[in-house]
Design a protein around this motif. Structure first.
Motif, PDB file in Angstrom:
ATOM      1  N   PRO A  61       0.893  -1.111   0.004  1.00  0.00           N
ATOM      2  CA  PRO A  61      -0.049  -0.034   0.126  1.00  0.00           C
ATOM      3  C   PRO A  61       0.868   1.338  -0.028  1.00  0.00           C
ATOM      4  CG  PRO A  61      -1.083  -1.580   1.521  1.00  0.00           C
ATOM      5  CD  PRO A  61       0.440  -2.174   1.204  1.00  0.00           C
ATOM      6  N   SER A  62       2.136   1.318   0.367  1.00  0.00           N
ATOM      7  CA  SER A  62       2.778   2.594   0.582  1.00  0.00           C
ATOM      8  C   SER A  62       4.146   2.546  -0.108  1.00  0.00           C
ATOM      9  CB  SER A  62       2.873   2.899   2.122  1.00  0.00           C
ATOM     10  OG  SER A  62       3.890   1.566   2.693  1.00  0.00           O
ATOM     11  N   GLU A  63       4.531   1.204  -0.775  1.00  0.00           N
ATOM     12  CA  GLU A  63       6.042   1.268  -1.217  1.00  0.00           C
ATOM     13  C   GLU A  63       6.105   0.197  -2.295  1.00  0.00           C
ATOM     14  OE1 GLU A  63       8.375   0.820   1.979  1.00  0.00           O
ATOM     15  OE2 GLU A  63       7.973  -0.914   2.118  1.00  0.00           O
ATOM     16  N   ILE A  64       7.028   0.420  -3.210  1.00  0.00           N
ATOM     17  CA  ILE A  64       7.317  -0.474  -4.157  1.00  0.00           C
ATOM     18  C   ILE A  64       8.743  -1.303  -3.646  1.00  0.00           C
ATOM     19  CG2 ILE A  64       8.144  -1.024  -6.517  1.00  0.00           C
ATOM     20  CD1 ILE A  64       5.184  -0.278  -6.562  1.00  0.00           C
ATOM     21  N   ILE A  65       8.672  -2.732  -3.592  1.00  0.00           N
ATOM     22  CA  ILE A  65       9.903  -3.549  -3.317  1.00  0.00           C
ATOM     23  C   ILE A  65      10.415  -4.334  -4.360  1.00  0.00           C
ATOM     24  CG2 ILE A  65      10.899  -5.030  -1.615  1.00  0.00           C
ATOM     25  CD1 ILE A  65       8.577  -4.285   0.150  1.00  0.00           C
ATOM     26  N   VAL A  80      22.290   1.988  -9.037  1.00  0.00           N
ATOM     27  CA  VAL A  80      20.541   1.944  -9.289  1.00  0.00           C
ATOM     28  C   VAL A  80      20.381   3.569  -9.295  1.00  0.00           C
ATOM     29  CG1 VAL A  80      18.555   1.627  -8.109  1.00  0.00           C
ATOM     30  CG2 VAL A  80      20.529   0.031  -7.540  1.00  0.00           C
ATOM     31  N   LYS A  81      19.491   3.760 -10.461  1.00  0.00           N
ATOM     32  CA  LYS A  81      19.307   5.174 -10.576  1.00  0.00           C
ATOM     33  C   LYS A  81      17.773   5.259 -10.888  1.00  0.00           C
ATOM     34  CE  LYS A  81      21.942   7.584 -13.157  1.00  0.00           C
ATOM     35  NZ  LYS A  81      22.850   8.216 -14.488  1.00  0.00           N
ATOM     36  N   LEU A  82      16.924   6.235 -10.292  1.00  0.00           N
ATOM     37  CA  LEU A  82      15.567   6.376 -10.601  1.00  0.00           C
ATOM     38  C   LEU A  82      15.729   7.490 -11.564  1.00  0.00           C
ATOM     39  CD1 LEU A  82      12.524   5.809  -9.572  1.00  0.00           C
ATOM     40  CD2 LEU A  82      12.945   7.590  -8.105  1.00  0.00           C
ATOM     41  N   LEU A  83      15.187   6.872 -12.746  1.00  0.00           N
ATOM     42  CA  LEU A  83      15.319   7.802 -14.252  1.00  0.00           C
ATOM     43  C   LEU A  83      14.247   8.986 -14.039  1.00  0.00           C
ATOM     44  CD1 LEU A  83      16.292   4.984 -16.739  1.00  0.00           C
ATOM     45  CD2 LEU A  83      17.661   6.567 -15.641  1.00  0.00           C
ATOM     46  N   ASN A  84      13.097   8.447 -13.786  1.00  0.00           N
ATOM     47  CA  ASN A  84      11.894   9.203 -13.495  1.00  0.00           C
ATOM     48  C   ASN A  84      10.944   8.696 -12.575  1.00  0.00           C
ATOM     49  OD1 ASN A  84      10.008   7.462 -15.038  1.00  0.00           O
ATOM     50  ND2 ASN A  84      10.953   8.560 -16.959  1.00  0.00           N
ATOM     51  N   GLU A  85       9.847   9.387 -12.274  1.00  0.00           N
ATOM     52  CA  GLU A  85       8.869   8.821 -11.264  1.00  0.00           C
ATOM     53  C   GLU A  85       8.498   7.217 -11.745  1.00  0.00           C
ATOM     54  OE1 GLU A  85       8.103  11.549 -13.312  1.00  0.00           O
ATOM     55  OE2 GLU A  85       8.577  12.922 -11.639  1.00  0.00           O
ATOM     56  N   VAL A 127       6.860   6.549  -8.005  1.00  0.00           N
ATOM     57  CA  VAL A 127       7.568   6.730  -6.693  1.00  0.00           C
ATOM     58  C   VAL A 127       8.341   8.197  -6.559  1.00  0.00           C
ATOM     59  CG1 VAL A 127       7.580   4.213  -6.915  1.00  0.00           C
ATOM     60  CG2 VAL A 127       9.479   5.699  -7.550  1.00  0.00           C
ATOM     61  N   ILE A 128       8.926   8.320  -5.225  1.00  0.00           N
ATOM     62  CA  ILE A 128       9.612   9.353  -5.103  1.00  0.00           C
ATOM     63  C   ILE A 128      10.930   8.790  -4.776  1.00  0.00           C
ATOM     64  CG2 ILE A 128       7.802  11.004  -4.532  1.00  0.00           C
ATOM     65  CD1 ILE A 128       8.099  10.521  -1.647  1.00  0.00           C
ATOM     66  N   ALA A 129      12.076   9.558  -5.026  1.00  0.00           N
ATOM     67  CA  ALA A 129      13.612   9.243  -4.588  1.00  0.00           C
ATOM     68  C   ALA A 129      13.671   9.478  -3.081  1.00  0.00           C
ATOM     69  CB  ALA A 129      14.321  10.114  -5.479  1.00  0.00           C
ATOM     70  N   PRO A 146       9.385   4.594  -1.985  1.00  0.00           N
ATOM     71  CA  PRO A 146       8.151   5.023  -1.437  1.00  0.00           C
ATOM     72  C   PRO A 146       7.265   5.600  -2.592  1.00  0.00           C
ATOM     73  CG  PRO A 146       9.919   6.447  -0.423  1.00  0.00           C
ATOM     74  CD  PRO A 146      10.584   5.524  -1.548  1.00  0.00           C
ATOM     75  N   LYS A 147       5.648   5.224  -2.341  1.00  0.00           N
ATOM     76  CA  LYS A 147       4.901   5.742  -3.529  1.00  0.00           C
ATOM     77  C   LYS A 147       4.789   7.173  -3.444  1.00  0.00           C
ATOM     78  CE  LYS A 147       2.136   1.626  -3.849  1.00  0.00           C
ATOM     79  NZ  LYS A 147       0.647   0.979  -3.877  1.00  0.00           N
ATOM     80  N   SER A 148       4.543   7.978  -4.327  1.00  0.00           N
ATOM     81  CA  SER A 148       4.225   9.260  -4.707  1.00  0.00           C
ATOM     82  C   SER A 148       2.598   9.437  -4.011  1.00  0.00           C
ATOM     83  CB  SER A 148       4.236   9.917  -5.934  1.00  0.00           C
ATOM     84  OG  SER A 148       3.848  11.195  -6.026  1.00  0.00           O
ATOM     85  N   VAL A 149       2.561  10.289  -3.013  1.00  0.00           N
ATOM     86  CA  VAL A 149       1.107  10.472  -2.557  1.00  0.00           C
ATOM     87  C   VAL A 149       0.449  11.678  -3.154  1.00  0.00           C
ATOM     88  CG1 VAL A 149      -0.208  10.796  -0.601  1.00  0.00           C
ATOM     89  CG2 VAL A 149       1.753   9.454  -0.466  1.00  0.00           C
ATOM     90  N   LYS A 150      -0.344  11.411  -3.867  1.00  0.00           N
ATOM     91  CA  LYS A 150      -1.135  12.409  -4.832  1.00  0.00           C
ATOM     92  C   LYS A 150      -2.248  13.255  -3.654  1.00  0.00           C
ATOM     93  CE  LYS A 150       0.509  11.468  -8.876  1.00  0.00           C
ATOM     94  NZ  LYS A 150       1.615  12.437  -9.419  1.00  0.00           N
ATOM     95  N   ASP A 151      -2.004  14.507  -3.759  1.00  0.00           N
ATOM     96  CA  ASP A 151      -2.932  15.259  -2.853  1.00  0.00           C
ATOM     97  C   ASP A 151      -4.465  15.287  -3.524  1.00  0.00           C
ATOM     98  OD1 ASP A 151      -4.310  17.030  -1.423  1.00  0.00           O
ATOM     99  OD2 ASP A 151      -3.300  18.757  -1.751  1.00  0.00           O
ATOM    100  N   PRO A 152      -5.488  14.655  -2.917  1.00  0.00           N
ATOM    101  CA  PRO A 152      -6.695  14.448  -3.348  1.00  0.00           C
ATOM    102  C   PRO A 152      -7.470  15.703  -3.651  1.00  0.00           C
ATOM    103  CG  PRO A 152      -6.673  13.626  -0.958  1.00  0.00           C
ATOM    104  CD  PRO A 152      -5.239  14.115  -1.517  1.00  0.00           C
TER     105      PRO A 152
END
Length: 159
Positions: A61-65, A80-85, A127-129, A146-152
């Motif tokens: 629910p809160s992250e990607i593993i 390891v590199k996060l290229l984008n979200e 996700v966010i870095a 961690p997953k990116s939390v979108k403001d509802p």
């Protein structure tokens, strides 16, 4: 009905494909030895199987593993590199001698992989870095993003 045995192991198919693609790359390079740009195109056109590694991707629910099996690789040889979200890049470098002989004798079977590997993983959610973690132990790397939390949105009171 009888069961027919085959003179090869299905485990060696990957090895045979590696050899096939390497030979194709060598032929393309020798054919185009006069032009560096054609050589580069030939190298990029031939798929590389050598150096691949296995990845598991789990969403909570809160992250990607992400878990990777990297046997024989040192932590210093992994990036390891996060290229984008939604895109993660994992690169490995491993320079094991791949000749058919060594000091102990002649190889008749060689299935262990060698060479550099790269995986581009498309993530199912953004996700966010910030807060990302990676650990490496006994040839297994685990990356937690961690997953990116979108403001509802902000509710507006209705009068």
């Amino acid at each position: 009905m009888s069961i027919r045995s085959y003179p090869f192991s299905f485990g060696t198919i990957g090895s045979e494909l590696d050899t096939f693609f390497s030979e194709m790359e060598e032929r393309a390079e020798s054919f185009a030895s006069h032009s560096d740009s054609i050589k580069t195109m030939a190298k990029n056109a031939i798929p590389r199987i050598t150096g691949d590694f296995y990845v598991d991707l789990c969403e909570t629910p809160s992250e990607i593993i992400i878990t990777c099996d990297l046997p024989g690789i040192e932590k210093e040889d992994v990036s390891v590199k996060l290229l984008n979200e939604t895109t993660l890049q994992i690169k490995t470098k491993y320079d094991r001698d791949v000749s058919n002989t060594d000091a102990s004798g002649i190889y008749h079977l060689r299935e262990r992989r060698s060479g550099a590997g790269e995986r581009i993983i498309r993530l199912p959610v953004e996700v966010i870095a910030e807060g990302a973690k990676a650990s490496f132990k006994n040839g297994i790397m685990e990356i937690t993003l961690p997953k990116s939390v979108k403001d509802p949105g902000v509710p507006i009171e209705i009068e």
